[in-house]
Design a protein around this motif. Sequence first.
Motif, PDB file in Angstrom:
ATOM      1  N   GLN A 117     -38.672 -25.281-126.951  1.00 52.18           N
ATOM      2  CA  GLN A 117     -38.419 -23.804-126.869  1.00 52.18           C
ATOM      3  C   GLN A 117     -37.520 -23.209-125.898  1.00 52.18           C
ATOM      4  O   GLN A 117     -37.380 -22.132-125.746  1.00 52.18           O
ATOM      5  CB  GLN A 117     -39.976 -23.184-126.194  1.00 52.18           C
ATOM      6  CG  GLN A 117     -41.003 -23.418-127.373  1.00 52.18           C
ATOM      7  CD  GLN A 117     -42.433 -23.138-126.464  1.00 52.18           C
ATOM      8  OE1 GLN A 117     -42.524 -23.348-125.187  1.00 52.18           O
ATOM      9  NE2 GLN A 117     -43.055 -22.359-127.027  1.00 52.18           N
ATOM     10  N   GLN A 118     -36.847 -23.996-125.246  1.00 47.23           N
ATOM     11  CA  GLN A 118     -35.958 -23.528-124.240  1.00 47.23           C
ATOM     12  C   GLN A 118     -34.474 -22.901-124.858  1.00 47.23           C
ATOM     13  O   GLN A 118     -34.013 -23.396-125.797  1.00 47.23           O
ATOM     14  CB  GLN A 118     -35.589 -24.609-123.346  1.00 47.23           C
ATOM     15  CG  GLN A 118     -36.644 -25.037-122.439  1.00 47.23           C
ATOM     16  CD  GLN A 118     -36.767 -26.602-122.232  1.00 47.23           C
ATOM     17  OE1 GLN A 118     -35.768 -27.124-121.894  1.00 47.23           O
ATOM     18  NE2 GLN A 118     -37.777 -26.998-121.339  1.00 47.23           N
ATOM     19  N   PRO A 119     -34.059 -21.755-124.165  1.00 44.34           N
ATOM     20  CA  PRO A 119     -32.928 -21.094-124.691  1.00 44.34           C
ATOM     21  C   PRO A 119     -31.530 -21.819-124.133  1.00 44.34           C
ATOM     22  O   PRO A 119     -30.640 -21.133-124.425  1.00 44.34           O
ATOM     23  CB  PRO A 119     -33.293 -19.890-124.170  1.00 44.34           C
ATOM     24  CG  PRO A 119     -33.759 -19.916-122.850  1.00 44.34           C
ATOM     25  CD  PRO A 119     -34.740 -21.302-123.112  1.00 44.34           C
ATOM     26  N   ALA A 163     -37.228 -10.339-124.839  1.00 41.27           N
ATOM     27  CA  ALA A 163     -36.413 -11.380-125.758  1.00 41.27           C
ATOM     28  C   ALA A 163     -35.816 -10.827-126.757  1.00 41.27           C
ATOM     29  O   ALA A 163     -34.898 -11.441-127.434  1.00 41.27           O
ATOM     30  CB  ALA A 163     -37.628 -12.484-125.990  1.00 41.27           C
ATOM     31  N   THR A 191     -41.501 -23.023-120.535  1.00 35.01           N
ATOM     32  CA  THR A 191     -41.519 -23.365-121.816  1.00 35.01           C
ATOM     33  C   THR A 191     -41.362 -24.834-122.337  1.00 35.01           C
ATOM     34  O   THR A 191     -40.675 -25.583-121.031  1.00 35.01           O
ATOM     35  CB  THR A 191     -40.215 -22.818-122.272  1.00 35.01           C
ATOM     36  OG1 THR A 191     -39.193 -23.023-121.194  1.00 35.01           O
ATOM     37  CG2 THR A 191     -40.360 -21.399-122.449  1.00 35.01           C
ATOM     38  N   LYS A 245     -35.716 -16.377-122.332  1.00 34.20           N
ATOM     39  CA  LYS A 245     -35.227 -16.415-123.424  1.00 34.20           C
ATOM     40  C   LYS A 245     -34.004 -15.422-123.705  1.00 34.20           C
ATOM     41  O   LYS A 245     -33.224 -15.890-124.325  1.00 34.20           O
ATOM     42  CB  LYS A 245     -36.093 -16.479-124.587  1.00 34.20           C
ATOM     43  CG  LYS A 245     -37.087 -17.567-124.531  1.00 34.20           C
ATOM     44  CD  LYS A 245     -38.283 -17.747-125.571  1.00 34.20           C
ATOM     45  CE  LYS A 245     -38.971 -18.726-125.299  1.00 34.20           C
ATOM     46  NZ  LYS A 245     -40.360 -18.602-125.744  1.00 34.20           N
TER      47      LYS A 245
END
Length: 249
Positions: A42-44, A240, A38, A63
Motif C-alpha cells: 500500500q505504500q506510496p 489522498a 501501511t 499517500k
Amino acid sequence: MIAVAPSHCEIATKKGMGRLGHELVVVHFSHPHPLELTSLHQQPATTCAGCSRTLSDRAYSCKACGYALHVSCAQMPQRVRHPADASHSLTLLPSGGGSFSCNACGADGSAFFYHCGECDLNLHCSCAALPLSVVHAAHLHPLTLFFFPPYENRGFSCDVCGHPGSYQWVYSCAMCGFDAHVGCATAAEEEAQANHPWHGSEGGGSAPHLALQKMETGVGVRKIDKRKAKRLAKRIAITAGTSLICTIL
Ligand SMILES: [Zn+2]
Ligand SMILES: [Zn+2]
Ligand SMILES: [Zn+2]
Ligand SMILES: [Zn+2]
Ligand SMILES: [Zn+2]
Ligand SMILES: [Zn+2]
C-alpha cells in the motif's frame, strides 16, 4: 455456526493499534499531514524519507504526498544526548530537500540527521548510532571511536582502505596507531545489522550499541486519542484524493 474468538491481532486493531502494537495513525514532526500505518503493497513510496533506504516492511505514510517512513525511522527520538557534543542535545531534523555534510563520516546526506546549531554538528542517524568501540578483522585490538583524529594535523591515513581522512571521526587503536574511517571500521558489522543500525529490533528506534539518551520521541502519537485517530484516518482518505504539495519533501 461456530463462534470463533477474535484473534489477538483483531482485538489490537480495534483498539487503534496495528499488529505488534504500532499506532495506526501518527503525527510526525517531519510532515504536515498525519501518517498512516501501511503495509508494503500500500505504500506510496519506495524509499524511506528518514534514511533513504528501501522500504521493506510496513511504514508510516502519507499517500497524498508519496511520503513514507520506516516504522523505526518514525520512532527515532527527536532529541538525544550524544557524547560527541557534551554541551548540547542534538535535534533530529528532516533535510528539507537539501543536503548536509556529516561530521562523522564526511559524506553528504539527504535524509534525517541529528544537528546542533551551536556546534555546527550534523550527523547521519546511522552515524549518531555508531558504537564507541569496535573489533575489526584487520586489527588485533579493539578500536576506539574518536570524534576528531587524535593527531595534531587532525588527519589520518585509513589502515583499512588506504585513503586519507581529515576532520572526521576515526576508529583508532592509540597503542598501535591503527586508524580506520568509521565506514571502513563498521562495514562488515553494518551488513550484519541489515544495513540499518536503527532497525535493530521490531520495537524500533533504539541504537543497539551506543546508549543515546532519548529526550523526546519524534512521533506525536501520545497526543492522539482513539476518536481523533479515526478522524485523522478519514482526513487522510480525503486528502489522498487531492494533490496537496508538501514543502518538506
Ligand atoms: Zn528509514
Ligand atoms: Zn502529506
Ligand atoms: Zn555520517
Ligand atoms: Zn553543540
Ligand atoms: Zn577507510
Ligand atoms: Zn592495536
